[in-house]
Enzyme design. Structure first.
Site, PDB file in Angstrom:
ATOM      1  N   GLU A 111       0.858  -1.183   0.000  1.00 51.78           N
ATOM      2  CA  GLU A 111       0.000   0.000   0.000  1.00 51.78           C
ATOM      3  C   GLU A 111       0.895   1.235   0.000  1.00 51.78           C
ATOM      4  O   GLU A 111       1.993   1.232   0.573  1.00 51.78           O
ATOM      5  CB  GLU A 111      -0.848  -0.032   1.269  1.00 51.78           C
ATOM      6  CG  GLU A 111      -1.736   1.171   1.507  1.00 51.78           C
ATOM      7  CD  GLU A 111      -2.436   1.100   2.855  1.00 51.78           C
ATOM      8  OE1 GLU A 111      -3.590   1.538   2.936  1.00 51.78           O
ATOM      9  OE2 GLU A 111      -1.824   0.604   3.835  1.00 51.78           O
ATOM     10  N   LYS A 168      -9.674   0.298  -2.006  1.00 49.35           N
ATOM     11  CA  LYS A 168      -9.797  -0.197  -0.631  1.00 49.35           C
ATOM     12  C   LYS A 168     -11.216   0.013  -0.098  1.00 49.35           C
ATOM     13  O   LYS A 168     -11.753   1.120  -0.124  1.00 49.35           O
ATOM     14  CB  LYS A 168      -8.789   0.533   0.257  1.00 49.35           C
ATOM     15  CG  LYS A 168      -8.705   0.072   1.695  1.00 49.35           C
ATOM     16  CD  LYS A 168      -7.622   0.884   2.397  1.00 49.35           C
ATOM     17  CE  LYS A 168      -7.440   0.494   3.837  1.00 49.35           C
ATOM     18  NZ  LYS A 168      -6.398   1.351   4.481  1.00 49.35           N
ATOM     19  N   CYS A 228      -4.503  -3.525   3.384  1.00 50.49           N
ATOM     20  CA  CYS A 228      -4.247  -3.145   4.774  1.00 50.49           C
ATOM     21  C   CYS A 228      -5.396  -3.467   5.729  1.00 50.49           C
ATOM     22  O   CYS A 228      -5.602  -4.612   6.105  1.00 50.49           O
ATOM     23  CB  CYS A 228      -3.857  -1.680   4.818  1.00 50.49           C
ATOM     24  SG  CYS A 228      -2.910  -1.230   6.302  1.00 50.49           S
TER      25      CYS A 228
END
Length: 271
Positions: free
Chosen positions: A40, A106, A142
């Site tokens: 990321e 995301k 993440c």
């Protein structure tokens, strides 16, 4: 399938970070990997206004990743930031390589541990699975790793390998949680989980925000650690036997035996 995890330490200059992508991709290709994963925020580390670094998916940084993947002849997945319609950005993975041109935004935003990612980042909506050398690969970012339902959905869509690309925050127990979560998501889905993070940048930069702790890890469908990195920059190259996925899913049939409690609740409420 041979995969590579590029645990880099990204800086604040996208052009310099693209050079890191080029260097590590070349090394991964030379090692025979068909897929190389970057963290990321590879485009630009956290700790400065993301809108200043953000570029569209047809902009020079993403096009640079596509050119690197084409030159090396392997699939590259790397984190970047893309302008959103509402003035925020999306926290995005760009995936490029032979037969692959995709992106993932995301879904789960990091409104936790004192951070409010949703102030500057717009959420994604759709899980994404790509195919690399005939293997289905699910993409996550993440904080997604704390939400097992996303991983189950990716497995239901055929993912045999699920990647996690992170810039993990430091703090008591955080590195241990990262490793535990990767292993748990592998067990939840009977998948290989390849979790790549930013290298630890040192105490001064780490104090700025979630800028990485290292500890990239590959977990087997049984939750075993196949490969792991330390804190510093590293390139992990490992072979995974994707035939093990079908075997584990047949033996430990958690996907087949799951009950959708949300659906049960909705059905009861309508009765």
């Amino acid at each position: 399938m041979r995969i590579a995890l590029a645990q880099i330490q990204a800086g604040t200059e996208p052009a310099a970070n693209l050079k890191l992508v080029e260097s590590y991709t070349s090394r991964a290709a030379d090692a025979g990997a068909s897929l190389v994963l970057f963290p990321e925020a590879t485009m630009c580390r956290f700790g400065l206004p993301l809108a200043e670094a953000a570029e569209p998916l047809d902009g020079p940084w993403a096009e640079g990743v596509r050119a690197i993947a084409a030159q090396a002849g392997i699939t590259v997945v790397a984190g970047m930031f893309v302008p959103a319609d509402d003035g925020r950005v999306t926290n995005t993975l760009v995936a490029a390589g032979p037969g692959v041109d995709a992106h993932y935004d995301k879904i789960h935003l990091y409104d936790a541990f004192g951070f409010v990612e949703s102030r500057t980042v717009a959420p994604g909506r759709e899980p994404v699975v790509i195919t690399v050398d005939g293997v289905n690969v699910g993409l996550t970012l993440c904080y997604d790793i704390r939400f097992p339902e996303l991983y189950v959905e990716l497995a239901r869509r055929g993912a045999e390998v699920i990647t996690v690309h992170a810039s993990w925050g430091t703090g008591p127990g955080k590195l241990e949680q990262w490793t535990l979560l990767a292993r748990a998501r592998a067990l939840d889905t009977g998948s290989f989980v390849a979790a790549v993070g930013q290298a630890y940048p040192g105490d001064e930069v780490a104090a700025i925000g979630p800028t990485g702790v290292g500890g990239s890890v590959v977990a087997s469908p049984l939750g075993e650690i196949v490969e792991a990195a330390g804190a510093g920059p590293a390139l992990l190259v490992t072979d995974i036997d994707t035939a093990a996925v079908a075997s584990v899913r047949d033996t430990i049939a958690v996907l087949r035996n799951r009950s959708d409690f949300a659906c049960v609740d909705r059905a009861e409420s309508r009765a």
